[in-house]
Enzyme design. Sequence first.
Site, PDB file in Angstrom:
ATOM      1  N   TYR A  54       0.790  -1.238   0.000  1.00  0.00           N
ATOM      2  CA  TYR A  54       0.000   0.000   0.000  1.00  0.00           C
ATOM      3  C   TYR A  54       0.821   1.287   0.000  1.00  0.00           C
ATOM      4  O   TYR A  54       0.368   2.296  -0.538  1.00  0.00           O
ATOM      5  CB  TYR A  54      -0.950  -0.001   1.206  1.00  0.00           C
ATOM      6  CG  TYR A  54      -2.045  -1.030   1.080  1.00  0.00           C
ATOM      7  CD1 TYR A  54      -3.170  -0.789   0.301  1.00  0.00           C
ATOM      8  CD2 TYR A  54      -1.945  -2.264   1.700  1.00  0.00           C
ATOM      9  CE1 TYR A  54      -4.172  -1.741   0.166  1.00  0.00           C
ATOM     10  CE2 TYR A  54      -2.930  -3.230   1.564  1.00  0.00           C
ATOM     11  CZ  TYR A  54      -4.046  -2.963   0.791  1.00  0.00           C
ATOM     12  OH  TYR A  54      -5.021  -3.903   0.642  1.00  0.00           O
ATOM     13  N   ILE A  55       1.990   1.275   0.615  1.00  0.00           N
ATOM     14  CA  ILE A  55       2.821   2.493   0.644  1.00  0.00           C
ATOM     15  C   ILE A  55       3.704   2.512  -0.589  1.00  0.00           C
ATOM     16  O   ILE A  55       4.419   1.544  -0.863  1.00  0.00           O
ATOM     17  CB  ILE A  55       3.686   2.538   1.918  1.00  0.00           C
ATOM     18  CG1 ILE A  55       2.799   2.594   3.169  1.00  0.00           C
ATOM     19  CG2 ILE A  55       4.636   3.722   1.892  1.00  0.00           C
ATOM     20  CD1 ILE A  55       3.557   2.401   4.479  1.00  0.00           C
TER      21      ILE A  55
END
Length: 785
Positions: A743-744
């Site tokens: 996600y990052i």
Amino acid sequence: MSITLKDDSSSDDEDVVLKRVSKGDKQTKKKLKRVKKELSDGDDSDEDEEIVHAAKKKQKKLKKEKEDAVLRNTNGNGDSNGKVTGRLKVKKERKEKKEKTKKIKKEEVSNEDDEDKNLADIASETPFQSSARASSIELKESSEDFKWWENGDKEDDTIKWTTLKHNGVIFPSTYEPLPAHVKLYYNGKPVDLPPQAEEVAGFFAAILESDHVKIPTFQKNFLHDFLQVLKENGGARNGVQIKEFGKLDFTKIFEYFQVQKEQKKQLSPQEKKQLRLEKEELEKPYKFCEIDGRVEQVGNFRIEPPGLFRGRGAHPKNGKLKRRVYPEDVVLNLDKEAPIPEPPKGHKWGEIRHDNTVQWLSMWRENISNSFKYVRFAANSTLKGMSDFKKFEKARMLKDHIDKVRTDYKSKMKSPKTLDRQMAVATYLIDVFALRAGGEKADDEADTVGCCSLRYEHVTLRPPNTVVFDFLGKDSIRYYQEVEVDAQVFKNLKIFKRPPSGPGHQLFDRLDPSILNKHLQNYMPGLTAKVFRTYNASKTMQDQLDLIPNEGTVAEKILRYNAANRTVAILCNHQRTVTKGHASSVQKATERIEELEWQKVRYKRAILQLDKSERKKNQNYFKEIDDLTKEEELTIHKRIIEREREKYKRKFERENEKRKFSKEDPIPDSQLLEWLAKVDDLEKLYERESTTGKIELRESLQNLEKLKQNVEKLEKRITNCSLQLKDKEDNSTVALGTSKINYIDPRLSVAFCKKFDVPIEKVFTKTLRDKFRWAIESADENWTF
């Protein structure tokens, strides 16, 4: 022919330089060796790594000074006198020989008609490697040098590849029946099972001590599938009829497996290594494929072995049999010209496809949820990298549209249409609290929900504007949050919960993920609910990293980075249970800190022995000497001595195992006794110090400055260890990896490392560095999401 005369004084000066540099080089080598030994013994602090880095840098500098001195001591024709000339000549010859050998090796590899090529290597080549042997080096280089992220067009087109060659998949080994005396018992009687049913009984026996087998659903599903397999293969050979689960006794099979497990543990490291090498040799042909002329790594090329399904949480299919997959069930995907891999003897492939619009190499359908399983390219492959890049770029695009999205859903909060209101509230929850979209679940699936599938009982309202979410999310992980929401959102949720709505009713009864995602496409092409999670995770990480000051040690910076990562993980509800080894790991770290504190006190006592006036100069500096009690000190002494004894015993066993494997004579017992005698001496030293209060240090440490330097080093090490311990405890229930990997945006981590002078190895493992090579090479310290 002209002769250049040398100035003797100059030569003497250069010899002096050489002696000085050589001496410095030896000292640096010793220091480097000592620190590396400490690191290998478990002291992996940032300070030690910095020492190694500095020592290596100094060694390199000294080496250059030495070379320069040698060159200055040589005349213009390359002629020289004395030992210096000899060293230069030898060095030059070595360099030339090395380059010549390197050149010869390169020519040997690149020559397709090389008659001296090892036949064993040729035999182990995969079909596509064999056919492309002549250009194998070029293929490897093109794979490593292919920097797709530097191309102008990074879009993932419909056509994924032009040529694709691979060697299929590895199937699990065939079942080996149990010895005749190892049986399943039913109501006290041995059951003579056919091999197929015996294998299924073994799956249950292997996990007899796990929590899964205690679950009624697990037992019921297992018994159903076990009896079905038994029936398919003619029933028990000795006529025993199995009807009730409670009368089954798996003890004998379990005990047999335990013995097998213990025997594996007893293998020497060399035997384990040999088994590992044999396994790697078997897997080698399947690890790589050739795509568009590049050799790329394959992801999981193994077919999942049969077993019992163990789903997360209260999954209704827990305990069901995952049946064995055969070549007839497998579909292979290759280009039309690629050689088709040979299936296992007596079998044939289910289907051969040539679909270049997909990114999988093979697939099959599993029987538990009737879904497809795929063999794909590895995480560090070109196509996976392009897919990751596209995902994060799409999330970055959202920042240009997010204001419009938010303005729109706020305006629709008061819409007369219920669907619009539900769409607005759902988008708000997905945007602000990073909820997953959710979807409808069948009766035979785990009862996990997301935003669109929230039910009446999952949301509790507390005026004026507090909402309590309590439900099982993905992987049956509980999502429990008490949050404050906008007044209009609270009001709408209250409306959605009005009678006749009650427990079991859908909160967003007019909405599902497909409707929501179709609506989101109006704001931005390709926008889905999932893009919001990636966007909010990366945006949150960017905001958190912006708050970190560029100061402190590497360990302190990593602690702050992990705190930022933890904020994202909490936002995305990435939880984990505390690992079994967490408590012992924390205890070990705590004991290590205690030992460092004791060593620091010991050095401070030694300082006072040399000069008692030091206490008057700085009383606070010596305050902790009185804080360490006699009992604590004796406990630390005992722990260190026990560890040292255990270390030498393990070393003795390990060395003898190596020698036994190499068919060498074992180390005599006298060697172990000699090592243990050193520990005995250390124990006596600690006893004397404890009794007399006098610290006995080696002569080289009988110096105030050196002792103070050592105290300072220990303080840094204690700080680093304490920070690492705090980090370990803070992250015990939070899964940082999921948000970091999925996600990052990885370029945020890369930019952090480059800006704050943090080694990338501290943030990304080797696997992640390979996976995110595109991010590491494309982002600089000024990159922002």
